[in-house]
Write an enzyme that holds these catalytic residues in place. Sequence first.
Site, PDB file in Angstrom:
ATOM      1  N   HIS A   1       0.873  -1.194   0.000  1.00  0.00           N
ATOM      2  CA  HIS A   1       0.000   0.000   0.000  1.00  0.00           C
ATOM      3  C   HIS A   1       0.902   1.233   0.000  1.00  0.00           C
ATOM      4  O   HIS A   1       1.251   1.769   1.042  1.00  0.00           O
ATOM      5  CB  HIS A   1      -0.902  -0.022   1.238  1.00  0.00           C
ATOM      6  CG  HIS A   1      -1.914   1.089   1.288  1.00  0.00           C
ATOM      7  ND1 HIS A   1      -2.996   1.051   2.137  1.00  0.00           N
ATOM      8  CD2 HIS A   1      -2.010   2.268   0.614  1.00  0.00           C
ATOM      9  CE1 HIS A   1      -3.710   2.157   1.989  1.00  0.00           C
ATOM     10  NE2 HIS A   1      -3.120   2.912   1.070  1.00  0.00           N
TER      11      HIS A   1
ATOM     12  N   GLY B   1      -9.028   8.488  -3.048  1.00  0.00           N
ATOM     13  CA  GLY B   1      -9.668   9.768  -2.823  1.00  0.00           C
ATOM     14  C   GLY B   1     -10.616   9.814  -1.642  1.00  0.00           C
ATOM     15  O   GLY B   1     -10.645   8.926  -0.785  1.00  0.00           O
TER      16      GLY B   1
ATOM     17  N   GLU C   1     -11.270   3.949   6.015  1.00  0.00           N
ATOM     18  CA  GLU C   1     -10.270   4.799   6.649  1.00  0.00           C
ATOM     19  C   GLU C   1     -10.998   5.929   7.376  1.00  0.00           C
ATOM     20  O   GLU C   1     -10.817   6.135   8.570  1.00  0.00           O
ATOM     21  CB  GLU C   1      -9.308   5.357   5.601  1.00  0.00           C
ATOM     22  CG  GLU C   1      -8.207   6.239   6.175  1.00  0.00           C
ATOM     23  CD  GLU C   1      -7.318   6.839   5.091  1.00  0.00           C
ATOM     24  OE1 GLU C   1      -6.222   7.311   5.449  1.00  0.00           O
ATOM     25  OE2 GLU C   1      -7.729   6.877   3.908  1.00  0.00           O
TER      26      GLU C   1
ATOM     27  N   GLU D   1       3.326   8.983  -5.612  1.00  0.00           N
ATOM     28  CA  GLU D   1       3.397  10.439  -5.455  1.00  0.00           C
ATOM     29  C   GLU D   1       3.624  10.808  -3.987  1.00  0.00           C
ATOM     30  O   GLU D   1       4.339  11.757  -3.682  1.00  0.00           O
ATOM     31  CB  GLU D   1       2.116  11.102  -5.977  1.00  0.00           C
ATOM     32  CG  GLU D   1       1.937  11.010  -7.483  1.00  0.00           C
ATOM     33  CD  GLU D   1       1.206   9.761  -7.927  1.00  0.00           C
ATOM     34  OE1 GLU D   1       1.078   9.551  -9.151  1.00  0.00           O
ATOM     35  OE2 GLU D   1       0.747   8.986  -7.050  1.00  0.00           O
TER      36      GLU D   1
ATOM     37  N   ASP E   1       1.972   3.886   3.094  1.00  0.00           N
ATOM     38  CA  ASP E   1       0.970   4.764   2.505  1.00  0.00           C
ATOM     39  C   ASP E   1       1.611   5.950   1.765  1.00  0.00           C
ATOM     40  O   ASP E   1       1.815   5.891   0.553  1.00  0.00           O
ATOM     41  CB  ASP E   1      -0.012   5.245   3.577  1.00  0.00           C
ATOM     42  CG  ASP E   1      -1.327   5.747   3.015  1.00  0.00           C
ATOM     43  OD1 ASP E   1      -1.551   5.660   1.793  1.00  0.00           O
ATOM     44  OD2 ASP E   1      -2.170   6.223   3.805  1.00  0.00           O
ATOM     45  N   ASP E   2       1.927   7.025   2.493  1.00  0.00           N
ATOM     46  CA  ASP E   2       2.473   8.260   1.896  1.00  0.00           C
ATOM     47  C   ASP E   2       3.623   8.784   2.759  1.00  0.00           C
ATOM     48  O   ASP E   2       3.451   9.769   3.492  1.00  0.00           O
ATOM     49  CB  ASP E   2       1.376   9.337   1.797  1.00  0.00           C
ATOM     50  CG  ASP E   2       0.257   8.956   0.855  1.00  0.00           C
ATOM     51  OD1 ASP E   2       0.457   9.054  -0.363  1.00  0.00           O
ATOM     52  OD2 ASP E   2      -0.821   8.567   1.354  1.00  0.00           O
TER      53      ASP E   2
ATOM     54  N   HIS F   1       1.540   4.886  -2.276  1.00  0.00           N
ATOM     55  CA  HIS F   1       1.256   5.855  -3.342  1.00  0.00           C
ATOM     56  C   HIS F   1       2.585   6.464  -3.776  1.00  0.00           C
ATOM     57  O   HIS F   1       3.269   7.105  -2.959  1.00  0.00           O
ATOM     58  CB  HIS F   1       0.321   6.947  -2.832  1.00  0.00           C
ATOM     59  CG  HIS F   1      -0.987   6.431  -2.330  1.00  0.00           C
ATOM     60  ND1 HIS F   1      -2.124   6.418  -3.096  1.00  0.00           N
ATOM     61  CD2 HIS F   1      -1.342   5.887  -1.126  1.00  0.00           C
ATOM     62  CE1 HIS F   1      -3.127   5.906  -2.400  1.00  0.00           C
ATOM     63  NE2 HIS F   1      -2.664   5.569  -1.199  1.00  0.00           N
TER      64      HIS F   1
ATOM     65  N   HIS G   1      -9.803   1.694  -1.605  1.00  0.00           N
ATOM     66  CA  HIS G   1      -9.674   2.331  -0.306  1.00  0.00           C
ATOM     67  C   HIS G   1     -11.062   2.409   0.331  1.00  0.00           C
ATOM     68  O   HIS G   1     -12.005   2.932  -0.277  1.00  0.00           O
ATOM     69  CB  HIS G   1      -9.114   3.746  -0.452  1.00  0.00           C
ATOM     70  CG  HIS G   1      -7.632   3.798  -0.638  1.00  0.00           C
ATOM     71  ND1 HIS G   1      -6.981   3.177  -1.669  1.00  0.00           N
ATOM     72  CD2 HIS G   1      -6.672   4.421   0.107  1.00  0.00           C
ATOM     73  CE1 HIS G   1      -5.674   3.413  -1.564  1.00  0.00           C
ATOM     74  NE2 HIS G   1      -5.475   4.160  -0.498  1.00  0.00           N
TER      75      HIS G   1
END
Length: 324
Positions: free
Chosen positions: A15, A158, A188, A19, A266-267, A17, A185
């Site tokens: 998982h 999103g 969450e 970006e 995740d990020d 991203h 997703h």
Amino acid sequence: MIRDFIQTLPKTETHLHIEGALPLALLQRVRPEFAQPPASWAPNFKFRDFAHFESELLDMAFSWYTSPERYHEAAKVIFAGHVAQNVKYVETSFASGVIEFLGLNGREVIEAILAAAPSGLEVRVFLGIHHNGRTPKMESVLDEALTWPSLAGIDLHGVESLPLESWTAEYWTAARRAGKYTKAHAGEFMGADFVRRVMDELQPQRIEHGIRSVEDMTVVEEIKRRGIALDVCPISNHKLVPDVTLATHPIRQLFDAGVKVTVSTDDPMSFGNTLTDDYAALAEHGFTRGELVCLARNGFEVALLSDAQKQPWLDALDAITPAD
């Protein structure tokens, strides 16, 4: 030392991203004002809401990601970090918005990411699509994407509170028919009812996050019945989701209930975390070394690899006999 033990574990990241994984050093090249890490890297930082998180992330990410070449350069650094942490398999997504709003070629982005994978690291690339992502401009692109040989699958991204539009279930079904793996997703920010709706309408093969499913144990039981794994991101949830902390994170309840959960970051551009940090945080809040081995094993069990590819890593994990 627990971090030394975590380093010995072959691991997966399922998982991520891309970006949101922009390396700080690359951001600093184009945004000198980020000489210091973002404030959100502080251990107990809490984003106000999803909009706060998303606006900061997009501002940072799209200062860099303006071409397939930039994706390739970032991916090389990101994957080197995985190798350094003894990660053997990665699933990463890129946002369909870079096609719609930046005019990038999605196939070229995928190939650029895959070309950055070093020897010994298996990488799979997903296309992340927002709830309202099938705009007139993107209809033909999304249909064509299901023919891209190097695309592993799709993922619903999103704001969860946006409606599930009528095209979504049909597209997720078409993706599976085309041999693409489907994720979504859910759970969450929205509760267990939304997780159930996503399972029923989209029938994803895996759910990203899914932590609020614990609000209704019948949903947890349905996740288990369907054999759906949850790709959970503890530090991300701690910094972003209201009322969730590492000490109270639902991953413990899910794990104890027998749900197959994996661990990812995740990020990390927004949260300042590494995969090792996430495993260490779980250890700090009660997960034993044996349970960490089980979490790592879960990642390989859900990986999009053949049984022959998985077996050496599963055998390596089975050979570890931690003294808790």
